[in-house]
Design a protein around this motif. Structure first.
Motif, PDB file in Angstrom:
ATOM      1  N   VAL A 150      -5.370  -4.133  33.698  1.00  0.00           N
ATOM      2  CA  VAL A 150      -4.705  -5.370  34.119  1.00  0.00           C
ATOM      3  C   VAL A 150      -4.927  -5.654  35.606  1.00  0.00           C
ATOM      4  O   VAL A 150      -5.276  -6.792  35.970  1.00  0.00           O
ATOM      5  CB  VAL A 150      -3.201  -5.313  33.778  1.00  0.00           C
ATOM      6  CG1 VAL A 150      -2.470  -6.536  34.334  1.00  0.00           C
ATOM      7  CG2 VAL A 150      -2.997  -5.233  32.272  1.00  0.00           C
TER       8      VAL A 150
ATOM      9  N   LEU B 223       5.870  -0.380  31.100  1.00  0.00           N
ATOM     10  CA  LEU B 223       5.503   0.851  30.397  1.00  0.00           C
ATOM     11  C   LEU B 223       6.742   1.627  29.982  1.00  0.00           C
ATOM     12  O   LEU B 223       6.868   2.051  28.826  1.00  0.00           O
ATOM     13  CB  LEU B 223       4.608   1.709  31.291  1.00  0.00           C
ATOM     14  CG  LEU B 223       4.212   3.078  30.725  1.00  0.00           C
ATOM     15  CD1 LEU B 223       3.445   2.930  29.420  1.00  0.00           C
ATOM     16  CD2 LEU B 223       3.385   3.862  31.746  1.00  0.00           C
TER      17      LEU B 223
ATOM     18  N   LEU C 207       4.415  -3.804  36.146  1.00  0.00           N
ATOM     19  CA  LEU C 207       3.579  -3.127  35.154  1.00  0.00           C
ATOM     20  C   LEU C 207       4.138  -1.758  34.795  1.00  0.00           C
ATOM     21  O   LEU C 207       4.164  -1.363  33.621  1.00  0.00           O
ATOM     22  CB  LEU C 207       2.149  -2.987  35.686  1.00  0.00           C
ATOM     23  CG  LEU C 207       1.380  -4.283  35.941  1.00  0.00           C
ATOM     24  CD1 LEU C 207      -0.008  -3.972  36.500  1.00  0.00           C
ATOM     25  CD2 LEU C 207       1.273  -5.117  34.674  1.00  0.00           C
TER      26      LEU C 207
ATOM     27  N   PRO D 183       2.081  -8.088  30.353  1.00  0.00           N
ATOM     28  CA  PRO D 183       1.376  -8.054  31.645  1.00  0.00           C
ATOM     29  C   PRO D 183       0.431  -9.228  31.835  1.00  0.00           C
ATOM     30  O   PRO D 183       0.311  -9.750  32.948  1.00  0.00           O
ATOM     31  CB  PRO D 183       0.609  -6.727  31.593  1.00  0.00           C
ATOM     32  CG  PRO D 183       1.328  -5.907  30.590  1.00  0.00           C
ATOM     33  CD  PRO D 183       1.848  -6.872  29.568  1.00  0.00           C
TER      34      PRO D 183
ATOM     35  N   PRO E 203       3.254  -4.111  25.700  1.00  0.00           N
ATOM     36  CA  PRO E 203       2.368  -3.673  26.800  1.00  0.00           C
ATOM     37  C   PRO E 203       1.077  -4.469  26.896  1.00  0.00           C
ATOM     38  O   PRO E 203       0.503  -4.611  27.979  1.00  0.00           O
ATOM     39  CB  PRO E 203       2.082  -2.204  26.456  1.00  0.00           C
ATOM     40  CG  PRO E 203       3.166  -1.798  25.543  1.00  0.00           C
ATOM     41  CD  PRO E 203       3.528  -3.016  24.761  1.00  0.00           C
TER      42      PRO E 203
ATOM     43  N   ALA F 183      -1.425   2.837  26.676  1.00  0.00           N
ATOM     44  CA  ALA F 183      -0.715   1.760  27.374  1.00  0.00           C
ATOM     45  C   ALA F 183      -0.742   1.979  28.888  1.00  0.00           C
ATOM     46  O   ALA F 183      -0.921   1.025  29.652  1.00  0.00           O
ATOM     47  CB  ALA F 183       0.727   1.679  26.875  1.00  0.00           C
TER      48      ALA F 183
ATOM     49  N   TYR G 260      -4.169   1.125  30.287  1.00  0.00           N
ATOM     50  CA  TYR G 260      -4.373  -0.327  30.262  1.00  0.00           C
ATOM     51  C   TYR G 260      -3.587  -1.014  31.373  1.00  0.00           C
ATOM     52  O   TYR G 260      -4.105  -1.872  32.088  1.00  0.00           O
ATOM     53  CB  TYR G 260      -3.946  -0.853  28.894  1.00  0.00           C
ATOM     54  CG  TYR G 260      -3.899  -2.359  28.787  1.00  0.00           C
ATOM     55  CD1 TYR G 260      -5.066  -3.115  28.705  1.00  0.00           C
ATOM     56  CD2 TYR G 260      -2.676  -3.029  28.755  1.00  0.00           C
ATOM     57  CE1 TYR G 260      -5.021  -4.502  28.599  1.00  0.00           C
ATOM     58  CE2 TYR G 260      -2.617  -4.409  28.652  1.00  0.00           C
ATOM     59  CZ  TYR G 260      -3.788  -5.137  28.578  1.00  0.00           C
ATOM     60  OH  TYR G 260      -3.728  -6.500  28.473  1.00  0.00           O
ATOM     61  N   LEU G 261      -2.315  -0.629  31.541  1.00  0.00           N
ATOM     62  CA  LEU G 261      -1.457  -1.282  32.530  1.00  0.00           C
ATOM     63  C   LEU G 261      -1.852  -0.937  33.956  1.00  0.00           C
ATOM     64  O   LEU G 261      -1.744  -1.771  34.855  1.00  0.00           O
ATOM     65  CB  LEU G 261       0.006  -0.887  32.286  1.00  0.00           C
ATOM     66  CG  LEU G 261       0.652  -1.452  31.021  1.00  0.00           C
ATOM     67  CD1 LEU G 261       1.991  -0.775  30.761  1.00  0.00           C
ATOM     68  CD2 LEU G 261       0.832  -2.953  31.132  1.00  0.00           C
ATOM     69  N   SER G 262      -2.279   0.292  34.190  1.00  0.00           N
ATOM     70  CA  SER G 262      -2.542   0.738  35.561  1.00  0.00           C
ATOM     71  C   SER G 262      -3.959   0.459  36.033  1.00  0.00           C
ATOM     72  O   SER G 262      -4.201   0.394  37.249  1.00  0.00           O
ATOM     73  CB  SER G 262      -2.253   2.237  35.673  1.00  0.00           C
ATOM     74  OG  SER G 262      -3.129   2.983  34.843  1.00  0.00           O
TER      75      SER G 262
END
Length: 399
Positions: free
Chosen positions: A265, A204, A200, A43, A39, A257, A260-262
């Motif tokens: 990034v 996840l 993304l 990305p 993760p 995670a 962080y991803l939503s």
């Protein structure tokens, strides 16, 4: 009053399983890679590759078999655009293909020998476009430039033959109907802003499923009888305790995670971010839970650590297509759409794209939210059934 010691015992077992599972995650390098490094790193890699959104001065080779003023005008117009640069002139198509194979150019324009003759006779002429499909951005730049400049050259020829008396008549001849294209929800028209937010969300789900599956495979390999429950551990004495203890562990990792991803990034790479915090939270909560319980339920299929790679890694690309982001949803066959409903990523991606890229409100993604909660409940029940069966097998073997 006897119910309180029982509740305390349940909570104690759940917390013990959570601590044990968390310790195993950080001791196992493979699980740590899937739950933390994947993760964190994937990305950034994908977003960096497509961060430019569009390419400029994409090198192309030209095979001009016409050697006419019209062919030279077409080549000049293409070279004048910011998207394409005519880098080489090739003798024939084989020579141009060798340039593509050596990665010196990303596309080929082949102008046939009868190009000018057909135009002068009032017939339709063709220009063949060959593109390197390994990078979609290069294909877009090479192909669209050829289409736009061919249309513009054709419009100029129509004006010359029309015999008009004013610029207004020339404009109407070249373009009888004015069409203004507006790129909705993707102002840059880039590949990254379109597809990367969906990627993304799939990262996840896949990271959680891979990490949970590898941890399950490790447990099976360490146990004498190959069960998902550790041998001779008195705290693993109920399906609900086991599932919720594991879910608490992976939920904490998944929450970090997901945030962080939503949020991090997209902000780092300037992807669209239209969702407000509460709407995003209400969407990520069922999606993360559904992904965790999905991974716990599917862990029964993992006999060895490597099995999870075969089960999950190779379905990532089909899952992206089945979300309807990179392929029109109405063109997906009904049986494939039915299969896509089994995966949380289908509804998670659609909901995330609508709120974050299209500015949808929470009420507009309620159908996806409902499906995610249904999936979370269904996979929770399935995970409990799996671990109840494993608990009974372990109990029977211990006797």
């Amino acid at each position: 009053m006897s119910i309180f010691p029982k509740i305390k015992e349940h909570i104690s077992d759940v917390l013990y399983i959570w601590r044990h599972e968390m310790a195993q995650v950080f001791k196992d390098e493979g699980v740590l890679i899937f739950l933390v490094l994947v993760p964190l790193g994937y990305p950034l890699l994908y977003s960096w590759i497509y961060n430019n959104e569009t390419l400029i001065e994409t090198p192309v080779a030209v095979v001009d078999q016409s050697h006419s003023s019209l062919s030279r005008q077409f080549i000049k117009d293409c070279d004048a655009t910011p998207d394409v640069q005519v880098k080489y002139y090739a003798e024939d198509l084989d020579d141009a293909r060798s340039l593509v194979s050596r990665q010196l150019v990303k596309g080929i324009y082949l102008i046939p020998s009868d190009f000018a003759e057909r135009i002068n006779r009032g017939e339709q002429a063709t220009v063949s476009v060959y593109c390197d499909m390994s990078l979609m951005l290069a294909y877009k730049a090479v192909y669209q430039t050829a289409v736009v400049e061919a249309t513009r050259l054709g419009a100029g020829l129509m004006i010359k033959k029309a015999g008009n008396f004013s610029k207004r008549e020339d404009a109407i001849t070249a373009q009888p109907m004015l069409v203004e294209g507006v790129t909705m929800f993707n102002p840059s028209g880039g590949y990254g802003s379109c597809v990367l937010p969906a990627v993304l969300m799939i990262i996840l789900q896949q990271a959680l499923a891979l990490g949970i599956g590898m941890a399950a495979g490790t447990t099976r390999e360490r146990n004498r009888n190959g069960h998902l429950i550790p041998d001779d551990d008195p705290h693993y004495r109920g399906a609900y305790r086991i599932v919720w203890g594991k879910a608490l562990c992976y939920g904490m990792i998944g929450a970090v995670a997901a945030a962080y991803l939503s949020m991090a990034v997209p902000r780092m790479f300037s992807f669209p971010q239209l969702a407000d915090g509460w709407t995003l939270l209400l969407m990520l909560l069922p999606y993360t839970m559904a992904s965790i319980f999905f991974g716990l339920a599917m862990s029964c299929l993992v006999r060895y650590r490597e099995n999870v790679m075969l089960l999950m890694v190779f379905i990532s690309v089909p899952l992206l297509f089945m979300t309807g982001i990179s392929w029109p949803q109405h063109n997906i066959p009904s049986y494939w759409q039915g299969i896509s409903w089994l995966f949380p990523s289908t509804f998670g991606v659609r909901a995330y794209i609508r709120i974050n890229s299209m500015g949808a409100s929470f009420s507009q993604i309620l159908p996806e939210i409902r499906y995610l909660w249904i999936q979370a409940a269904a996979y929770l029940g399935l995970a409990c059934i799996v671990y109840r069966y494993q608990f009974q097998l372990a109990k029977k073997d211990s006797e």
